[in-house]
Design an enzyme around this catalytic site. Sequence first.
Site, mmCIF file in Angstrom:
data_model
loop_
_atom_site.group_PDB
_atom_site.id
_atom_site.type_symbol
_atom_site.label_atom_id
_atom_site.label_comp_id
_atom_site.label_asym_id
_atom_site.label_seq_id
_atom_site.Cartn_x
_atom_site.Cartn_y
_atom_site.Cartn_z
ATOM 1 N N HIS B 12 -53.284 -19.196 -7.050
ATOM 2 C CA HIS B 12 -53.466 -19.263 -8.505
ATOM 3 C C HIS B 12 -54.845 -19.834 -8.877
ATOM 4 C CE1 HIS B 12 -51.091 -23.289 -8.141
ATOM 5 N NE2 HIS B 12 -52.382 -23.538 -8.057
ATOM 6 N N HIS B 59 -52.669 -28.930 -13.119
ATOM 7 C CA HIS B 59 -53.890 -29.447 -12.492
ATOM 8 C C HIS B 59 -54.583 -30.435 -13.421
ATOM 9 C CE1 HIS B 59 -53.009 -25.511 -10.762
ATOM 10 N NE2 HIS B 59 -53.609 -25.919 -9.675
ATOM 11 N N HIS B 193 -57.568 -24.584 0.989
ATOM 12 C CA HIS B 193 -58.753 -24.986 0.243
ATOM 13 C C HIS B 193 -58.798 -26.495 0.098
ATOM 14 C CE1 HIS B 193 -55.730 -24.764 -2.974
ATOM 15 N NE2 HIS B 193 -56.568 -25.224 -3.894
ATOM 16 N N GLU B 240 -50.674 -27.426 -1.713
ATOM 17 C CA GLU B 240 -49.918 -26.677 -2.732
ATOM 18 C C GLU B 240 -49.001 -25.625 -2.131
ATOM 19 O OE1 GLU B 240 -52.917 -24.671 -4.941
ATOM 20 O OE2 GLU B 240 -53.426 -26.391 -6.178
#
Lengths: 366, 288
Positions: B12, B59, B193, B240
């Site tokens: 996302h 976030h 990431h 995540e």
Amino acid sequence: MSTRPTIVLLPGLLCDASIWEAQRATLAPHAEIRIADFSQLDSIDAMARSALGLADGPLIAIGHSMGARVAMEMVRLAPGRIEKLALIDTGVDSRRDGEAEKRQILIDLAFAEGMEALAERWLPPMLHEGRVGDQALLAPLKAMVMRATPEQHHRQIKALLNRPNVRPHLEAIACPTLVMVGRQDRWSPLAQHEEMASLIPNAELVVIEDSGHMSLLEQPEQVSRALLRFLGFEKDHSGADRAALGEVKPMGDDAVPDRIPDTPLFDRKRSLQGYRINKMAMGLGNPANREAFRENESAYLDRFGLTPEEKEAVMTRNWREMVRLGGNLFFILKISAVDPVRITEIGAHQAGMEHADFLRDRLGKK
Amino acid sequence: MAKLIGGLGTSHVPSISAALDKGLRDTPDWKPFFDGYIPGQDWVRENKPDVAVVIFNDHGNTFFLDKVPTFAVGCAEEYRPVDEGWGPRAIAPFKGAVDFSWHFIDTLVENRFDPMICQEIEVDHGLQVPMELFWGKPDAWPVKVVPIFVNVIQYPIPLPSRCYEMGRVLRRAIESYDSDERFVVVGTGGLSHQLQGARAGFVNPQADQAFLNDIAADPDRLAAMSREQYVEMFGSEGAELMMWLVMRGAMDPDVVVRHRHYFVPASMTGAGMIVLENRADAARAAAA
């Protein structure tokens, strides 16, 4: 010839010297010990002045509960004299709504039915839930309460209800400070101490495991060990010894590396440390705040109480430093909405690499 | 009763929607990434789900650090895009599946999950991007949504195994829901990431590919990994990925992979997509 330091031990509501027995015995080989007596006093100010009068010269102040409030007042009255400070199971705010009424019920109970009745009502919520039936713990506490009088209780409650709000003064406490609390303290909870430790500039937090509000008696060993270490009376522990002290968890220790190299997890410590920066950045989700940031960045940052160090990191767009100070990228990224910079440039800056090298070597871009 | 027709997984990354907004879809940097989603979009068009349960994380846009729910479930009529600093994006608000949301919350609590209940809440790119990747950018969404917010930022974050278990409860909620609606569950986030620290820019394509294999074939292994293992293997923000386990826990143990796509780097991220169906359903469809 080195002189021994002087330690003043400051007891809480209805407590006398007996509450400090384990700590007195532990600290006595290293220092002169004075134990304050607040039984006749009815204000925090008078208690602080009386404690300051127990010795001349520099002092180490160690307070429990109300005694810790007295210790903070001592720092305010005589900042130059307090060399070190330990605050145990306590709080910083003034009287809460409804507190006077609740306290009055206990005052009336003590006068009407005596100190034993008060002890039975007052003590259980002070202890770890699992130990309210532990007679070995309860008996000396109850005996101590019964040595006090309804009049003493009344005076000390008066002192507590009129206590000052010391929150605004916390940032002025310059001496090394130990903030300590029982993890199961229902009266003055852990979160309150985490906040205190974050507001006092040179503070560390230690959590006493399996303990309620009466940590001095509930877990005397843990309290004593933490004090010995904090006061430097014990040689520095090797790693193995530290592990053996497993239940004592100092915080705010920047020397402890992250387990995964160069990967800062946003844990409790970072969250507390970075709260101001992150709150400031969160504000940029609002168009009016973005405008304020653009107009006068310094003034916008001041609204969130950023320290000079934090301000400098933000104003110089020093991403690595912002993260080091507890900034979380998801929040501080909003700065790039006002002052555009690519996320990969922020990454490269933290990695200490040129942008082109970063794209090629880290992200595999041609 | 309602029916679970598929499990979708996707990254996302916010740059994805930014790329769409700026008209960069067909640039060399982005075209291979977006083209890989075409089979997923076709699958959605053919199978016409009525409700999408989307598992994602906020976030630092909707929740600040003052209140951090470990799990939060939306039960709002409508979810608008939140201002992430660049102003709210021009996309249609998402319509909520209110009745199912409440039924799901009941089922969660009865099964010892205690979520935060959100009747008014905005959603960030964590939900927007997956919806756009599978459904495009319609004037009105042809599917209702149920957002599940998972805290993967403020430690302690939940255990991967807990996400997996929540998926099983979600399946029970769907199958006990009195409706003929067709459901998909969308696990989002990742893949590898890292945005913070000197290891920023860390990607791990090999681990990402293994994850895409195992999310179908060996989810128990992924659910048994520790949070630290996720961080070590996929980077601090790559953790995540554990949110895909909610999706996987809702599916049968035995699934078929309909579509799969991997691309690196999308901005600073290893990006991936998967479309799963339960093997029992796939076999029935083939026989019919």
